[in-house]
Design a protein around this motif. Sequence first.
Motif, PDB file in Angstrom:
ATOM      1  N   LEU A 107       0.809  -1.203   0.000  1.00  0.00           N
ATOM      2  CA  LEU A 107       0.000   0.000   0.000  1.00  0.00           C
ATOM      3  C   LEU A 107       0.848   1.262   0.000  1.00  0.00           C
ATOM      4  N   PHE A 131       2.442   2.800   2.772  1.00  0.00           N
ATOM      5  CA  PHE A 131       2.562   3.661   3.964  1.00  0.00           C
ATOM      6  C   PHE A 131       2.836   2.791   5.177  1.00  0.00           C
ATOM      7  N   SER A 132       3.138   3.430   6.307  1.00  0.00           N
ATOM      8  CA  SER A 132       3.411   2.694   7.549  1.00  0.00           C
ATOM      9  C   SER A 132       2.409   3.158   8.608  1.00  0.00           C
ATOM     10  N   ILE A 133       2.038   2.210   9.433  1.00  0.00           N
ATOM     11  CA  ILE A 133       1.112   2.564  10.517  1.00  0.00           C
ATOM     12  C   ILE A 133       1.804   2.421  11.866  1.00  0.00           C
ATOM     13  N   GLY A 134       1.286   3.183  12.793  1.00  0.00           N
ATOM     14  CA  GLY A 134       1.765   3.065  14.177  1.00  0.00           C
ATOM     15  C   GLY A 134       0.558   3.195  15.082  1.00  0.00           C
ATOM     16  N   GLN A 164      -0.384  -0.478  22.222  1.00  0.00           N
ATOM     17  CA  GLN A 164       0.838   0.312  22.112  1.00  0.00           C
ATOM     18  C   GLN A 164       0.797   1.462  23.124  1.00  0.00           C
ATOM     19  N   ASP A 165       1.923   2.177  23.197  1.00  0.00           N
ATOM     20  CA  ASP A 165       2.058   3.280  24.152  1.00  0.00           C
ATOM     21  C   ASP A 165       1.622   4.572  23.476  1.00  0.00           C
ATOM     22  N   MET A 219       1.660   7.605  24.421  1.00  0.00           N
ATOM     23  CA  MET A 219       2.398   8.823  24.735  1.00  0.00           C
ATOM     24  C   MET A 219       3.442   9.126  23.664  1.00  0.00           C
ATOM     25  N   GLN A 220       3.828   8.113  22.873  1.00  0.00           N
ATOM     26  CA  GLN A 220       4.923   8.329  21.936  1.00  0.00           C
ATOM     27  C   GLN A 220       4.431   8.728  20.564  1.00  0.00           C
ATOM     28  N   THR A 236       2.138   6.823   9.836  1.00  0.00           N
ATOM     29  CA  THR A 236       3.385   7.428  10.288  1.00  0.00           C
ATOM     30  C   THR A 236       4.328   7.778   9.138  1.00  0.00           C
ATOM     31  N   ARG A 237       4.170   7.132   8.028  1.00  0.00           N
ATOM     32  CA  ARG A 237       5.083   7.411   6.901  1.00  0.00           C
ATOM     33  C   ARG A 237       4.359   7.117   5.615  1.00  0.00           C
ATOM     34  N   HIS A 293      -2.268  -3.400  17.244  1.00  0.00           N
ATOM     35  CA  HIS A 293      -1.410  -3.046  16.112  1.00  0.00           C
ATOM     36  C   HIS A 293      -1.397  -4.172  15.080  1.00  0.00           C
ATOM     37  N   ARG A 312      -2.723  -4.255  11.147  1.00  0.00           N
ATOM     38  CA  ARG A 312      -1.863  -4.635  10.020  1.00  0.00           C
ATOM     39  C   ARG A 312      -2.538  -5.718   9.184  1.00  0.00           C
ATOM     40  N   LEU A 347      -5.245  -4.500   6.912  1.00  0.00           N
ATOM     41  CA  LEU A 347      -4.814  -3.749   5.740  1.00  0.00           C
ATOM     42  C   LEU A 347      -4.161  -4.635   4.690  1.00  0.00           C
ATOM     43  N   THR A 348      -3.619  -5.774   5.136  1.00  0.00           N
ATOM     44  CA  THR A 348      -2.828  -6.546   4.190  1.00  0.00           C
ATOM     45  C   THR A 348      -3.485  -7.868   3.819  1.00  0.00           C
TER      46      THR A 348
END
Lengths: 492, 137
Positions: free
Chosen positions: B29, B31-34, B39-40, B42-43, B58-59, B90, B94, B97-98
């Motif tokens: 696709l 792009f990248s996911i976060g 997950q945390d 705060m980041q 994220t990208r 997470h 993924r 999407l895939t």
Amino acid sequence: EEDPNTNSPPVATSGPGTKPNQDDNWGETTTAVTGTSEHSLSQEDIVRITKDLEDSVGLDCRRYFTLTLAVILGLLVFLTPLAFLVLPHLLWPEKLQSCGTACEGLFISVAFKLLILLLAVWALFFRPPRAGLPRIFVFRALLAVLVLLFVISYWLFYGVRILDSQDENYQGIVQYAVSLVDALLFIHYLAIVLLELRQLQPSFSLCVTRSTDGETRHYNLGQLSIQRAALAILEHYYCDFSVHNPALLSASKSRAAKHLAGLKVYNVDGEFPAAPAEGPGNNAAAGLAHSQSRAMIAAAARRRDSSHNELYYEEAEHDRRVRKRRARLVVAVEEAFTHIKRMQEEEQKKAPGDVMDPREAAQAIFPSMARALQKYLRTTKQQHCHSMESIQQHLAFCITNNMTPKAFLESYLTPGPTLQYSRDRWLARQWTLISEASVTSGLKDGTVFLLKCVDFSLVVTSKKIPYIQMSEEYIDPKSHKFVLRLQSETSV
Amino acid sequence: MAFVPGQPVTAVVQRIEIKKLRCNDNLILGFSIGGGIDQDPMQNPFSGDKTDKGVYVTRITPGGPADVAGLKMGDKIMQVNGWDMTMMTHDQARKRLTKKKEDVVRLLVTRKSLQDTVNHSKCPYYKNHDNPNEVLK
């Protein structure tokens, strides 16, 4: 007392034949005594002498008075049970029933209880007195009164019911005497609780500050009267506070003098404020003085004062000097200590040549370090605390106990507690308790009192230790669990 | 953009359709996911509220299918092909999407500028962007 300087400009004579009020040559014949004459005494010395005089005379009578009272009370208490037992045999021996087995068993009980009472009283009361306090010790007085009333009431009962009626039941009399001794033991228990145990639990934290250099300590005390708290603090003072050194205060005094001498107030317009007049005139003079002092303060604040700069550089220089002298001293002492060696037992028998005892050994190595030590003590203004004799004694002591040079130097590098020095260097012997509340009243939160000595005073403030409310929380040991903080990024 | 427990989540979303690109037997696709509920949060540099555990972009590979379709970095993915993405781990995200069987993914994404655009269009003169009901005098 120092006489004030009596200089004044000589007055010119008005004429050859006139007789002025003052003698013509008084300017030459008046002697001016300055403060540096050999036999002058300062105000502090006079106060010290008068206090020493008072010390030896007044308080001893009071001590002997209380001692005799205590001895009389003690004798009364111990002889009463014995009197109870012996008097029937003396006064009406024929009528008395013979003492059976139970009765004789009670004799043993009385004997041992009296012995225990004797030991307990000796342990609690027959101790050397720690101090002479200004007011009576309230709890002790109350206990003495209680014991006296108790014994008197027992005597009254005995006199009325037993002596007058000449009771024949001897066992009853012996049991009566045993009950007296039991009750005395309980009163002794009360004495322990009131005098010793009650003040053990700390409830006040006292902050003690020395007024001259601000050295502060905190002590935890229990519920005591102000005079007993003052006594406890003074006993701690001798062990904890460093010795009072008046030479260290001279620097700040000279700075203060310089501040005052910097400004002078001249009144240019308006009359000089003459001797204080009555009524409204006085107010004017006071107002003038007030405005003068305010003007001085404002001017002092505005002037560009560089005395802080001087202080900073002076202190830095002093620190450097002290460190240099200290380094020289340490090296000299270490070198001196290498000159002597302890001789072992076997060697002592073999070579009886140049053998010295500790004092001679100390005297032998002292000259090599004397100069460095004296210079160091002068720089740190401690030279009056240590005499040469005391230094040599200390050196002999250190050599005897196999101490290292560092251990020997420790008592000179830092000023130690007051007790460490000899008595005449303490400058703190006679104490006066100054308090707004009565000195036999108990300590309260916010009590302030002063312990004044000739040269300085200790300011004591008390604060109550707060009531602590504690609650509990149980943590299951299995409840400690952790996870990783994930932050993954996946490309799709 | 974070949710209040018990209240429905409302957001202005943009529909983005990405055609997957076949590349060496993989469908990518671009792009990248976060992010994710495991997950945390705060980041996350893109979220406004640092407790938002949603899935974010994220990208973006420049020139890739996502870039072509108009996906922007920092977008929060609300739905993929009808499946909700706001409460996903997470790995589950993924996987959604895939999926190998799907050639096209239809995303509903949200970003802050969408809300601002809506506010802008509602009332042209307003004092501050946070409160579109206040009219500049």
